[in-house]
Design a protein around this motif. Structure first.
Motif, PDB file in Angstrom:
ATOM      1  N   GLY A   1      48.753 -50.239  36.962  1.00 30.87           N
ATOM      2  CA  GLY A   1      49.371 -48.971  36.650  1.00 30.87           C
ATOM      3  C   GLY A   1      48.490 -48.141  35.740  1.00 30.87           C
ATOM      4  O   GLY A   1      47.579 -48.669  35.086  1.00 30.87           O
ATOM      5  N   VAL A   2      48.742 -46.849  35.711  1.00 30.10           N
ATOM      6  CA  VAL A   2      48.046 -45.934  34.821  1.00 30.10           C
ATOM      7  C   VAL A   2      49.056 -45.332  33.860  1.00 30.10           C
ATOM      8  O   VAL A   2      50.054 -44.728  34.301  1.00 30.10           O
ATOM      9  CB  VAL A   2      47.334 -44.801  35.597  1.00 30.10           C
ATOM     10  CG1 VAL A   2      46.735 -43.783  34.636  1.00 30.10           C
ATOM     11  CG2 VAL A   2      46.248 -45.370  36.509  1.00 30.10           C
ATOM     12  N   LEU A   3      48.845 -45.533  32.569  1.00 30.59           N
ATOM     13  CA  LEU A   3      49.604 -44.804  31.555  1.00 30.59           C
ATOM     14  C   LEU A   3      48.843 -43.528  31.270  1.00 30.59           C
ATOM     15  O   LEU A   3      47.751 -43.560  30.704  1.00 30.59           O
ATOM     16  CB  LEU A   3      49.753 -45.643  30.283  1.00 30.59           C
ATOM     17  CG  LEU A   3      50.433 -44.922  29.109  1.00 30.59           C
ATOM     18  CD1 LEU A   3      51.877 -44.564  29.436  1.00 30.59           C
ATOM     19  CD2 LEU A   3      50.364 -45.768  27.833  1.00 30.59           C
ATOM     20  N   HIS A   4      49.412 -42.407  31.687  1.00 26.67           N
ATOM     21  CA  HIS A   4      48.727 -41.119  31.622  1.00 26.67           C
ATOM     22  C   HIS A   4      49.293 -40.294  30.473  1.00 26.67           C
ATOM     23  O   HIS A   4      50.371 -39.697  30.585  1.00 26.67           O
ATOM     24  CB  HIS A   4      48.893 -40.385  32.955  1.00 26.67           C
ATOM     25  CG  HIS A   4      48.317 -39.009  32.974  1.00 26.67           C
ATOM     26  ND1 HIS A   4      48.864 -37.978  33.705  1.00 26.67           N
ATOM     27  CD2 HIS A   4      47.235 -38.481  32.343  1.00 26.67           C
ATOM     28  CE1 HIS A   4      48.161 -36.882  33.529  1.00 26.67           C
ATOM     29  NE2 HIS A   4      47.161 -37.156  32.703  1.00 26.67           N
ATOM     30  N   LEU A   5      48.584 -40.279  29.363  1.00 26.64           N
ATOM     31  CA  LEU A   5      48.978 -39.520  28.179  1.00 26.64           C
ATOM     32  C   LEU A   5      48.290 -38.164  28.215  1.00 26.64           C
ATOM     33  O   LEU A   5      47.054 -38.090  28.130  1.00 26.64           O
ATOM     34  CB  LEU A   5      48.586 -40.287  26.917  1.00 26.64           C
ATOM     35  CG  LEU A   5      49.262 -41.646  26.737  1.00 26.64           C
ATOM     36  CD1 LEU A   5      48.498 -42.504  25.754  1.00 26.64           C
ATOM     37  CD2 LEU A   5      50.693 -41.468  26.274  1.00 26.64           C
TER      38      LEU A   5
ATOM     39  N   VAL B   1      47.446 -52.577  33.109  1.00 26.89           N
ATOM     40  CA  VAL B   1      47.605 -51.166  32.736  1.00 26.89           C
ATOM     41  C   VAL B   1      46.263 -50.559  32.369  1.00 26.89           C
ATOM     42  O   VAL B   1      45.486 -51.131  31.596  1.00 26.89           O
ATOM     43  CB  VAL B   1      48.570 -51.021  31.539  1.00 26.89           C
ATOM     44  CG1 VAL B   1      48.728 -49.547  31.165  1.00 26.89           C
ATOM     45  CG2 VAL B   1      49.917 -51.652  31.843  1.00 26.89           C
ATOM     46  N   TYR B   2      46.014 -49.396  32.929  1.00 30.47           N
ATOM     47  CA  TYR B   2      44.884 -48.560  32.541  1.00 30.47           C
ATOM     48  C   TYR B   2      45.446 -47.412  31.718  1.00 30.47           C
ATOM     49  O   TYR B   2      46.413 -46.754  32.121  1.00 30.47           O
ATOM     50  CB  TYR B   2      44.170 -48.029  33.782  1.00 30.47           C
ATOM     51  CG  TYR B   2      43.030 -47.077  33.507  1.00 30.47           C
ATOM     52  CD1 TYR B   2      41.718 -47.539  33.410  1.00 30.47           C
ATOM     53  CD2 TYR B   2      43.249 -45.710  33.346  1.00 30.47           C
ATOM     54  CE1 TYR B   2      40.668 -46.679  33.168  1.00 30.47           C
ATOM     55  CE2 TYR B   2      42.205 -44.841  33.092  1.00 30.47           C
ATOM     56  CZ  TYR B   2      40.910 -45.336  33.005  1.00 30.47           C
ATOM     57  OH  TYR B   2      39.874 -44.462  32.757  1.00 30.47           O
ATOM     58  N   VAL B   3      44.851 -47.151  30.556  1.00 32.13           N
ATOM     59  CA  VAL B   3      45.317 -46.070  29.683  1.00 32.13           C
ATOM     60  C   VAL B   3      44.385 -44.872  29.838  1.00 32.13           C
ATOM     61  O   VAL B   3      43.189 -44.962  29.542  1.00 32.13           O
ATOM     62  CB  VAL B   3      45.367 -46.517  28.208  1.00 32.13           C
ATOM     63  CG1 VAL B   3      45.841 -45.343  27.331  1.00 32.13           C
ATOM     64  CG2 VAL B   3      46.282 -47.718  28.033  1.00 32.13           C
ATOM     65  N   SER B   4      44.934 -43.760  30.305  1.00 30.87           N
ATOM     66  CA  SER B   4      44.174 -42.523  30.427  1.00 30.87           C
ATOM     67  C   SER B   4      44.667 -41.566  29.351  1.00 30.87           C
ATOM     68  O   SER B   4      45.780 -41.038  29.440  1.00 30.87           O
ATOM     69  CB  SER B   4      44.360 -41.909  31.819  1.00 30.87           C
ATOM     70  OG  SER B   4      43.470 -40.834  32.022  1.00 30.87           O
ATOM     71  N   PHE B   5      43.831 -41.352  28.339  1.00 32.69           N
ATOM     72  CA  PHE B   5      44.249 -40.641  27.123  1.00 32.69           C
ATOM     73  C   PHE B   5      43.519 -39.305  27.047  1.00 32.69           C
ATOM     74  O   PHE B   5      42.362 -39.237  26.662  1.00 32.69           O
ATOM     75  CB  PHE B   5      43.911 -41.496  25.893  1.00 32.69           C
ATOM     76  CG  PHE B   5      44.634 -41.108  24.628  1.00 32.69           C
ATOM     77  CD1 PHE B   5      44.433 -39.870  24.027  1.00 32.69           C
ATOM     78  CD2 PHE B   5      45.518 -41.991  24.033  1.00 32.69           C
ATOM     79  CE1 PHE B   5      45.094 -39.521  22.862  1.00 32.69           C
ATOM     80  CE2 PHE B   5      46.189 -41.654  22.856  1.00 32.69           C
ATOM     81  CZ  PHE B   5      45.979 -40.422  22.276  1.00 32.69           C
ATOM     82  N   ASP B   6      44.219 -38.247  27.442  1.00 28.91           N
ATOM     83  CA  ASP B   6      43.717 -36.895  27.230  1.00 28.91           C
ATOM     84  C   ASP B   6      44.130 -36.494  25.818  1.00 28.91           C
ATOM     85  O   ASP B   6      45.318 -36.529  25.481  1.00 28.91           O
ATOM     86  CB  ASP B   6      44.312 -35.942  28.264  1.00 28.91           C
ATOM     87  CG  ASP B   6      43.727 -34.538  28.201  1.00 28.91           C
ATOM     88  OD1 ASP B   6      43.474 -34.047  27.079  1.00 28.91           O
ATOM     89  OD2 ASP B   6      43.551 -33.917  29.266  1.00 28.91           O
ATOM     90  N   ILE B   7      43.165 -36.100  25.007  1.00 27.06           N
ATOM     91  CA  ILE B   7      43.448 -35.833  23.594  1.00 27.06           C
ATOM     92  C   ILE B   7      44.504 -34.745  23.419  1.00 27.06           C
ATOM     93  O   ILE B   7      45.194 -34.706  22.390  1.00 27.06           O
ATOM     94  CB  ILE B   7      42.147 -35.474  22.834  1.00 27.06           C
ATOM     95  CG1 ILE B   7      42.301 -35.679  21.319  1.00 27.06           C
ATOM     96  CG2 ILE B   7      41.699 -34.053  23.161  1.00 27.06           C
ATOM     97  CD1 ILE B   7      42.378 -37.116  20.901  1.00 27.06           C
ATOM     98  N   ASP B   8      44.679 -33.871  24.435  1.00 30.46           N
ATOM     99  CA  ASP B   8      45.660 -32.798  24.257  1.00 30.46           C
ATOM    100  C   ASP B   8      47.104 -33.272  24.402  1.00 30.46           C
ATOM    101  O   ASP B   8      48.038 -32.468  24.256  1.00 30.46           O
ATOM    102  CB  ASP B   8      45.366 -31.598  25.159  1.00 30.46           C
ATOM    103  CG  ASP B   8      45.549 -31.843  26.650  1.00 30.46           C
ATOM    104  OD1 ASP B   8      46.324 -32.733  27.030  1.00 30.46           O
ATOM    105  OD2 ASP B   8      44.907 -31.130  27.447  1.00 30.46           O
ATOM    106  N   VAL B   9      47.319 -34.562  24.634  1.00 27.00           N
ATOM    107  CA  VAL B   9      48.678 -35.086  24.540  1.00 27.00           C
ATOM    108  C   VAL B   9      49.189 -34.984  23.109  1.00 27.00           C
ATOM    109  O   VAL B   9      50.393 -34.900  22.865  1.00 27.00           O
ATOM    110  CB  VAL B   9      48.757 -36.559  25.015  1.00 27.00           C
ATOM    111  CG1 VAL B   9      48.111 -37.515  24.006  1.00 27.00           C
ATOM    112  CG2 VAL B   9      50.207 -36.968  25.273  1.00 27.00           C
TER     113      VAL B   9
END
Length: 345
Positions: A172-176, A265-273
């Motif tokens: 899964g991808v946790l998309h922040l 889990v893959y964590v995709s962290f866009d700083i603008d979250v």
């Protein structure tokens, strides 16, 4: 610097590596790839300079992390930045801006006949970048490393996600993110930063679920796709705030999010979250959002639930011309992501 000479409690070492760590790929469990690319940034630019700014800021960190104490000692290595990527991004960026300006003017511009050529050039280069990132990630994954990626804009992570999804099917991808990033070829760019999760759906069939958290700026079409796709769960910022306003604890909310994720889990962290005071120079800032601690608490709950973080990215950190907030926050997010990935592997 030799590992035996590295003093984690001493002055930060400016050696070109993230956090000034002395590890090489051969003796590191986790490897960081940098992708200084932001061709299709549709509002503000600068994310191509994110990796260098984060490296510079990261030497100011202290290395005790209560969420993953001592995890960094397993080794975090830095793959040298390929500055030809940054150069190509800078050369293509003016063409992308001309296309955006033409669209903003109703699609009519003096050099309109050149637009298809510019678009083709950008789409070809973006596809080539994806292949390069995929190959670099696949090489490290096959060597047994955990791989993290530092962007650049959010489009840069597709190659890593594809490589991981082939090796960790069902992940899964946790998309922040402040955005859903579910636009199809936004502004004509096949691999727009605003299209990353749409492209994951199309090109990474091994991704079983995308759990989106913190989104607060998206189109109606994206919203419909998020609600209709069995592979997407949306926890938008407004609904999260509503639950907190009604008295639900953040810990309980986090657990309700994590339960929707697979074991890998893959964590995709866009700083603008994050709320804009943490990332004032990011390309597309949006009011609202999570605090630093809320975002990292959610990632920590993944580990607490026995999930394994198979990889991650940190994208859209754009350093300010004056001030260091963006880079310092980015460095600290990166350190926590590294620690929690190592802790679960």
């Amino acid at each position: 610097m030799d590992r035996k000479d590295f003093d984690p409690d001493g002055v930060g070492v400016d050696n070109g590596n993230y956090f000034g760590f002395p590890f090489t790929e051969e003796d590191a469990r986790l490897v960081l790839l940098s992708v200084p690319w932001d061709v299709t940034a549709s509002y503000g630019g600068g994310a191509a300079f994110g990796p260098d700014a984060i490296i510079e800021a990261s030497t100011q960190l202290d290395f005790y992390d209560p969420m993953s104490p001592g995890a960094w000692k397993k080794g975090v290595a830095t793959v040298p930045i390929d500055y030809s990527v940054q150069d190509r991004s800078a050369r293509l960026r003016p063409d992308a801006k001309k296309i955006m300006e033409s669209l903003q003017e109703g699609g009519i511009a003096f050099e309109d006949y050149l637009m298809p050529r510019r678009l083709e050039r950008i789409n070809t280069a973006s596809a080539e970048l994806n292949r390069t990132v995929y190959e670099a990630a696949a090489e490290r994954l096959d060597a047994g490393h955990v791989v993290g990626l530092v962007g650049g804009d959010h489009s840069t992570s597709l190659g890593l996600i594809r490589a991981l999804a082939e090796r960790e099917p069902g992940m899964g991808v946790l998309h922040l993110d402040a955005h859903c990033d579910l636009r199809r070829a936004y502004e004509g760019f096949d691999y727009s930063h605003a299209s990353i999760m749409y492209n994951v759906l199309q090109e990474a069939p091994g991704v079983a679920k995308i759990v989106q958290v913190g989104q607060r700026d998206y189109s109606e079409e994206e919203y419909r796709l998020a609600l209709s796709s069995p592979r997407i769960e949306l926890f938008d910022d407004f609904s999260l705030c509503g639950r907190r306003f009604a008295g639900e604890t953040w810990n309980a909310i986090c657990d309700s999010i994590v339960v929707r994720l697979p074991e890998k889990v893959y964590v995709s962290f866009d700083i603008d979250v994050l709320s804009v005071e943490y990332c004032p120079s990011t390309g597309t800032p949006v009011a609202g959002g999570l605090t630093f601690n809320e975002a990292l608490w959610l990632v920590d709950r993944i580990a607490a639930a026995g999930r394994r973080i198979v990889g991650f990215d940190l994208c859209e950190v754009a350093p300010a011309r004056e001030g260091t907030t963006d880079a310092n926050v980015g460095a600290r997010v990166l350190f926590r992501l590294c620690g929690m990935a190592l802790k679960t592997n």
